[in-house]
Design a protein around this motif. Structure first.
Motif, PDB file in Angstrom:
ATOM      1  N   ILE A  43      -6.958   0.331  -7.116  1.00  0.00           N
ATOM      2  CA  ILE A  43      -7.551   0.466  -8.447  1.00  0.00           C
ATOM      3  C   ILE A  43      -6.464   0.454  -9.509  1.00  0.00           C
ATOM      4  O   ILE A  43      -6.596  -0.207 -10.549  1.00  0.00           O
ATOM      5  CB  ILE A  43      -8.395   1.755  -8.520  1.00  0.00           C
ATOM      6  CG1 ILE A  43      -9.596   1.654  -7.568  1.00  0.00           C
ATOM      7  CG2 ILE A  43      -8.862   2.009  -9.955  1.00  0.00           C
ATOM      8  CD1 ILE A  43     -10.394   2.933  -7.442  1.00  0.00           C
ATOM      9  N   ALA A  44      -5.364   1.158  -9.254  1.00  0.00           N
ATOM     10  CA  ALA A  44      -4.271   1.215 -10.228  1.00  0.00           C
ATOM     11  C   ALA A  44      -3.660  -0.161 -10.464  1.00  0.00           C
ATOM     12  O   ALA A  44      -3.361  -0.537 -11.609  1.00  0.00           O
ATOM     13  CB  ALA A  44      -3.207   2.195  -9.752  1.00  0.00           C
ATOM     14  N   GLU A  45      -3.464  -0.938  -9.390  1.00  0.00           N
ATOM     15  CA  GLU A  45      -2.884  -2.273  -9.545  1.00  0.00           C
ATOM     16  C   GLU A  45      -3.828  -3.207 -10.307  1.00  0.00           C
ATOM     17  O   GLU A  45      -3.387  -4.018 -11.123  1.00  0.00           O
ATOM     18  CB  GLU A  45      -2.556  -2.867  -8.182  1.00  0.00           C
ATOM     19  CG  GLU A  45      -1.339  -2.251  -7.514  1.00  0.00           C
ATOM     20  CD  GLU A  45      -0.044  -2.652  -8.219  1.00  0.00           C
ATOM     21  OE1 GLU A  45       0.553  -3.672  -7.846  1.00  0.00           O
ATOM     22  OE2 GLU A  45       0.363  -1.933  -9.157  1.00  0.00           O
ATOM     23  N   ALA A  46      -5.128  -3.099 -10.022  1.00  0.00           N
ATOM     24  CA  ALA A  46      -6.091  -3.928 -10.740  1.00  0.00           C
ATOM     25  C   ALA A  46      -6.090  -3.593 -12.227  1.00  0.00           C
ATOM     26  O   ALA A  46      -6.112  -4.489 -13.090  1.00  0.00           O
ATOM     27  CB  ALA A  46      -7.483  -3.730 -10.143  1.00  0.00           C
ATOM     28  N   GLU A  47      -6.064  -2.316 -12.542  1.00  0.00           N
ATOM     29  CA  GLU A  47      -6.056  -1.928 -13.949  1.00  0.00           C
ATOM     30  C   GLU A  47      -4.746  -2.323 -14.619  1.00  0.00           C
ATOM     31  O   GLU A  47      -4.732  -2.679 -15.810  1.00  0.00           O
ATOM     32  CB  GLU A  47      -6.328  -0.426 -14.062  1.00  0.00           C
ATOM     33  CG  GLU A  47      -7.761  -0.081 -13.632  1.00  0.00           C
ATOM     34  CD  GLU A  47      -8.103   1.384 -13.762  1.00  0.00           C
ATOM     35  OE1 GLU A  47      -7.156   2.202 -13.884  1.00  0.00           O
ATOM     36  OE2 GLU A  47      -9.301   1.712 -13.733  1.00  0.00           O
TER      37      GLU A  47
ATOM     38  N   GLU B  23      -2.319   5.010   6.826  1.00  0.00           N
ATOM     39  CA  GLU B  23      -2.754   5.496   8.141  1.00  0.00           C
ATOM     40  C   GLU B  23      -3.621   4.458   8.847  1.00  0.00           C
ATOM     41  O   GLU B  23      -3.453   4.188  10.048  1.00  0.00           O
ATOM     42  CB  GLU B  23      -3.541   6.799   7.967  1.00  0.00           C
ATOM     43  CG  GLU B  23      -4.231   7.303   9.236  1.00  0.00           C
ATOM     44  CD  GLU B  23      -5.281   8.352   8.932  1.00  0.00           C
ATOM     45  OE1 GLU B  23      -6.363   8.292   9.538  1.00  0.00           O
ATOM     46  OE2 GLU B  23      -5.017   9.211   8.071  1.00  0.00           O
ATOM     47  N   VAL B  24      -4.550   3.852   8.098  1.00  0.00           N
ATOM     48  CA  VAL B  24      -5.414   2.823   8.690  1.00  0.00           C
ATOM     49  C   VAL B  24      -4.585   1.608   9.088  1.00  0.00           C
ATOM     50  O   VAL B  24      -4.787   1.019  10.151  1.00  0.00           O
ATOM     51  CB  VAL B  24      -6.535   2.429   7.715  1.00  0.00           C
ATOM     52  CG1 VAL B  24      -7.375   1.297   8.298  1.00  0.00           C
ATOM     53  CG2 VAL B  24      -7.417   3.633   7.401  1.00  0.00           C
ATOM     54  N   GLN B  25      -3.623   1.225   8.260  1.00  0.00           N
ATOM     55  CA  GLN B  25      -2.757   0.103   8.604  1.00  0.00           C
ATOM     56  C   GLN B  25      -1.955   0.391   9.872  1.00  0.00           C
ATOM     57  O   GLN B  25      -1.776  -0.491  10.715  1.00  0.00           O
ATOM     58  CB  GLN B  25      -1.806  -0.200   7.448  1.00  0.00           C
ATOM     59  CG  GLN B  25      -2.474  -0.894   6.270  1.00  0.00           C
ATOM     60  CD  GLN B  25      -1.452  -1.338   5.247  1.00  0.00           C
ATOM     61  OE1 GLN B  25      -0.599  -0.550   4.829  1.00  0.00           O
ATOM     62  NE2 GLN B  25      -1.529  -2.583   4.842  1.00  0.00           N
TER      63      GLN B  25
ATOM     64  N   TYR C 199       0.831  -1.197   0.000  1.00  0.00           N
ATOM     65  CA  TYR C 199       0.000   0.000   0.000  1.00  0.00           C
ATOM     66  C   TYR C 199       0.871   1.254   0.000  1.00  0.00           C
ATOM     67  O   TYR C 199       1.813   1.371   0.781  1.00  0.00           O
ATOM     68  CB  TYR C 199      -0.923   0.019   1.213  1.00  0.00           C
ATOM     69  CG  TYR C 199      -2.020  -1.014   1.175  1.00  0.00           C
ATOM     70  CD1 TYR C 199      -3.126  -0.843   0.362  1.00  0.00           C
ATOM     71  CD2 TYR C 199      -1.945  -2.171   1.949  1.00  0.00           C
ATOM     72  CE1 TYR C 199      -4.137  -1.785   0.311  1.00  0.00           C
ATOM     73  CE2 TYR C 199      -2.956  -3.118   1.914  1.00  0.00           C
ATOM     74  CZ  TYR C 199      -4.050  -2.919   1.093  1.00  0.00           C
ATOM     75  OH  TYR C 199      -5.043  -3.858   1.045  1.00  0.00           O
ATOM     76  N   THR C 200       0.525   2.201  -0.871  1.00  0.00           N
ATOM     77  CA  THR C 200       1.245   3.468  -0.938  1.00  0.00           C
ATOM     78  C   THR C 200       0.350   4.663  -0.638  1.00  0.00           C
ATOM     79  O   THR C 200       0.848   5.741  -0.326  1.00  0.00           O
ATOM     80  CB  THR C 200       1.878   3.658  -2.334  1.00  0.00           C
ATOM     81  OG1 THR C 200       0.829   3.614  -3.321  1.00  0.00           O
ATOM     82  CG2 THR C 200       2.879   2.551  -2.630  1.00  0.00           C
TER      83      THR C 200
END
Length: 271
Positions: free
Chosen positions: A227-231, A135-137, A128-129
């Motif tokens: 979303i970027a990784e999925a695309e 922050e949640v992590q 995650y970037t």
């Protein structure tokens, strides 16, 4: 909801792995998100089982499945189950962690897979970037270090509405169900338990060789890096496409089940 009598068990080399197996026809495997179990797909199982054999496992260490006592990989567990059930090649449909398992499995065991739907995921090699997600992590990490299970689950559930909504914008039943599943899975593990999962490597270098249709599905409000990784996955495979579902984040299958089901059924019909 699943009754205990609906679950079956596969005696793997390292304990029993739970799964549902219902319907008849070409096999479709539903792979749930992390810290949850097969009930993530309560709205998908009956819709897909009307015309397909639907197999919905609890991933090792989740739900009713055994914890690991030695090194394992998700893809190996799934391949063993599919061979035990004589259920390959199958279409793999995964949400979050389950999407990564689906992609990893087609890389390692292409003969067992005839299509992939990855929702909120690409391969398991992901970091995650996005600042909000990190922050949640971090919030989860602090809760875990303090032994605060309730705090960890509260942070985990922030992924459901995503960054741009609040919990009040989500059907409370979705949050309740995910909370119940998360507590159930966490209760299986000790805080200092060794993590036996063995990550896969060099997945992206092998993605262009995936020779089955791949569909990625993301909620429009999900993390931008997801979303970027999925695309990227959809662009990199020879036969890939991506779909966005508006108004939801990480669990479109739970928040927009009818739309999600239609997308998956359309994909299955086109195979």
């Amino acid at each position: 909801m699943t009754a205990a009598s609906d679950l079956r068990f596969f005696a793997s080399a390292d304990g029993d792995l739970a799964y549902r197996d219902t319907g008849t026809g070409a096999p479709v495997v539903l792979l749930h998100s992390g810290f949850a179990d097969h009930r993530v797909f309560d709205a998908q199982i009956p819709a897909l089982a009307a015309a397909h054999r639907v197999i919905a496992p609890d991933v090792r260490g989740h739900g009713a499945s055994a914890n690991a006592t030695r090194p394992f990989r998700w893809a190996d567990d799934l391949a063993a189950l599919l061979r035990h059930l004589d259920a390959g090649p199958a279409v793999l449909v995964g949400v979050s962690m389950g999407g990564a398992i689906a992609t990893d499995t087609v890389l390692e065991y292409p003969e067992l897979v005839r299509g992939v739907v990855a929702c909120g995921a690409a391969t398991s090699e992901f970091e995650y970037t996005d600042p909000w997600t990190r922050e949640v992590q971090a919030e989860q990490g602090r809760a875990l270090a303090a032994g605060d299970v309730e705090g960890w689950v509260t942070a985990f559930l922030r992924f459901v509405p995503g960054e741009h909504r609040t919990a009040g914008d989500v059907d409370p039943d979705v949050l309740r169900r995910l909370r119940e599943m998360a507590f159930g899975t966490l209760s299986k593990h000790a805080p200092d338990e060794e993590n036996h999962h063995v990550p896969m490597t060099d997945t992206w270098a092998r993605v262009p060789k995936i020779d089955v249709p791949v569909l990625t599905v993301n909620g429009a409000l999900d993390g931008p890096d997801l979303i970027a990784e999925a695309e990227r996955l959809a662009r990199t495979v020879p036969d890939g496409r991506s779909v966005i579902i508006e108004g939801v984040a990480h669990y479109p299958n739970m928040e927009r089940p009818e739309e999600f089901n239609r997308i998956v059924l359309d994909f299955l019909r086109d195979l």
